[in-house]
Design an enzyme around this catalytic site. Sequence first.
Site, PDB file in Angstrom:
ATOM      1  N   GLY A 305      17.742  71.719 -33.939  1.00  0.00           N
ATOM      2  CA  GLY A 305      16.589  72.412 -33.384  1.00  0.00           C
ATOM      3  C   GLY A 305      16.411  73.739 -34.073  1.00  0.00           C
ATOM      4  O   GLY A 305      17.058  74.027 -35.086  1.00  0.00           O
ATOM      5  N   GLY A 306      15.519  74.568 -33.517  1.00  0.00           N
ATOM      6  CA  GLY A 306      15.263  75.859 -34.113  1.00  0.00           C
ATOM      7  C   GLY A 306      16.467  76.783 -34.060  1.00  0.00           C
ATOM      8  O   GLY A 306      16.592  77.715 -34.845  1.00  0.00           O
ATOM      9  N   PHE A 307      17.381  76.533 -33.103  1.00  0.00           N
ATOM     10  CA  PHE A 307      18.565  77.372 -32.929  1.00  0.00           C
ATOM     11  C   PHE A 307      19.644  77.050 -33.945  1.00  0.00           C
ATOM     12  O   PHE A 307      20.505  77.867 -34.239  1.00  0.00           O
ATOM     13  CB  PHE A 307      19.139  77.154 -31.524  1.00  0.00           C
ATOM     14  CG  PHE A 307      19.438  75.702 -31.252  1.00  0.00           C
ATOM     15  CD1 PHE A 307      20.609  75.116 -31.671  1.00  0.00           C
ATOM     16  CD2 PHE A 307      18.511  74.921 -30.566  1.00  0.00           C
ATOM     17  CE1 PHE A 307      20.865  73.779 -31.422  1.00  0.00           C
ATOM     18  CE2 PHE A 307      18.766  73.587 -30.308  1.00  0.00           C
ATOM     19  CZ  PHE A 307      19.953  73.012 -30.747  1.00  0.00           C
ATOM     20  N   VAL A 310      23.736  70.571 -33.562  1.00  0.00           N
ATOM     21  CA  VAL A 310      24.730  70.174 -32.568  1.00  0.00           C
ATOM     22  C   VAL A 310      25.578  69.047 -33.147  1.00  0.00           C
ATOM     23  O   VAL A 310      25.045  68.072 -33.701  1.00  0.00           O
ATOM     24  CB  VAL A 310      24.063  69.706 -31.259  1.00  0.00           C
ATOM     25  CG1 VAL A 310      25.127  69.281 -30.253  1.00  0.00           C
ATOM     26  CG2 VAL A 310      23.199  70.813 -30.679  1.00  0.00           C
ATOM     27  N   ASP A 424      13.167  78.033 -19.560  1.00  0.00           N
ATOM     28  CA  ASP A 424      12.889  76.980 -20.547  1.00  0.00           C
ATOM     29  C   ASP A 424      13.227  75.602 -19.976  1.00  0.00           C
ATOM     30  O   ASP A 424      13.881  74.791 -20.638  1.00  0.00           O
ATOM     31  CB  ASP A 424      13.679  77.237 -21.831  1.00  0.00           C
ATOM     32  CG  ASP A 424      13.022  76.574 -23.045  1.00  0.00           C
ATOM     33  OD1 ASP A 424      11.843  76.175 -22.944  1.00  0.00           O
ATOM     34  OD2 ASP A 424      13.683  76.440 -24.091  1.00  0.00           O
TER      35      ASP A 424
END
Length: 601
Positions: A305-307, A310, A424
Amino acid sequence: MPLLLAAGDQGRCPPSFHCGYLGNITFPFTISGRHDCGFLSIGNCDDHDPHKPKFIQLQANETWVQVVGISQLLISPTTRLATFQFRDKHFYDLLLNRSCEAFTNTYTLPLISHLAVFRLLHNATLFLCNKTLNVTNINMSKYNGCLGYDLYYNHFTTDDDACESALFPITELAANHPFTFVTGDLTVMIELTDQCSDCYYRKGGQCQLDSREQFSCANSYEETRKKMSKVATASTVVAAVVVVLMVLICCFRAKIFYPLFWRENPTHRVVEDILKEHGPLTTTRFSYLEVKKMTNSFRNKLGQGGFGSVYKGKLHDGSAVAVKILTVSKGNGEEFINEVVSISRTSHVNIIRLLGFCFDDTHRALIYEFMPNGSLDKFIYEDKIASKDVHQLDWKILNDIAVDIARGLEYLYRGCNTRILHFDIKPHNILLDEDFCPKIADFGLAKVCPRKESMVSIFGARGTAGYIAPEVFSRSFGVVSHKSDVYSYGMMVLEMVGRRKNIKTKVDRSSEIYFPHWIYNRLESNSELGLENVRNESEDEMVRKMTIVGLWCIQTHPSTRPTISKVVEMLESKLDFLQIPPKPYLSSPPTSPTKLSYESL
């Protein structure tokens, strides 16, 4: 933040123990069979199923009741605050079945101990007034559904002889009906007696009662000093010399392997200051080399994801974990550590469990329990179900998931020592275990606020387009509060009902229809909902309840949305008791991605 034991010799008692969804807990709780280490025994902690219900024994030799959650906070070196929530099954069932037997007597807390004082949080007085007598001058709400008497409430008092008062546990925010605000899930605060607190904190001992029920402080510092005085002086001197040599060696090695700039690095100074302020965390701090080892050098990637990414990993005991490697590094590390501290304060079956973190120079990672079924979105969107080898969830499972997510949000707002607003909530951030038990995850945008505050201040919108409450975009709609999470939750529930995203939904050959408006029109006209796989009346009732609750949650103004506690009650009540809300009057949100600000709060 879970409470840690005071330093010192605690005998054979462990400093803390892990207990499934309750997380790491400490004194005054103890595992069953170890009454020498605490006076509130927890059962089923050694069960390998982390989600199996845990039980607490409220009194010695008494029956066990289900424990819902535990929260422990170390306020100062000599002050502690601990609360736990348990379910009174008999009382809970009476309320669930709307039996007036629940109100016949004052609720008595079944807790007695000579080592602590127990206080029932959130309670109110109800007045039972005989129907055959003339009750006057009572300026309060009335419920007349019980045979032989009427119930009056709203926290007023009356001196009328026709009425008897009774005290009952309630949800924090009272609803408009006694069967909805009186609760069978009780929250209890524990206060140690002065004797026990002095023993445990100042003397480092264990609070116990002898056979005559008299207080005793076992394994205290005084006992330890008496044992140490018997050691020969020569042995003490030799041991001291060895210790000094070891300290010198460690200092020498530290200068070799840790450069001086580590202590001068402002990022690490901020992080260490935050950790010192909050005290030791029960979650483990790993080095980057340990993270690489547990992920087998990042070989099994689960998602991105943008973070960051995983990866699936494994702890030294063989437990599967999900390791989130963060590639976006903002600020000086304060936001990252605050997130770690926030999640460490939670302990609930419907909140993802943080097992550890890594803050090693520029490397930052979060280690969570592994959720084998992934996120909720891949089970509810038709396009994802068609493209992946996953089965479509039936309505009973979806309804249970909706209830459990609401319970998790209720815990974040009411069960923690500090209120946590998630900001969120969406299907991508709801993870499912092997039994499809949902867990709220990804607290990257969360806001922690004191218990007494009901509204928060933020700079810029935060969240995901399509789920953000109107007041988060513009304060003209109202203040930002836990009701903002209620809005996001409502949008998610409506997506679970429609099994599609709420925007760009094609129905009846229309080019673009906002699903909440479409489903509202069907509901208002009492038409068939036209949804797939609704096979019987029971499923139709579940779907209609979820729809009504979702529409209530996405009301434009926060004041007209229900509290999350009310949401749980609505989902567990009968359809006949629910009213259709006003139609949401905002138009469909923009279909193009919205650029959001992720400024710190």
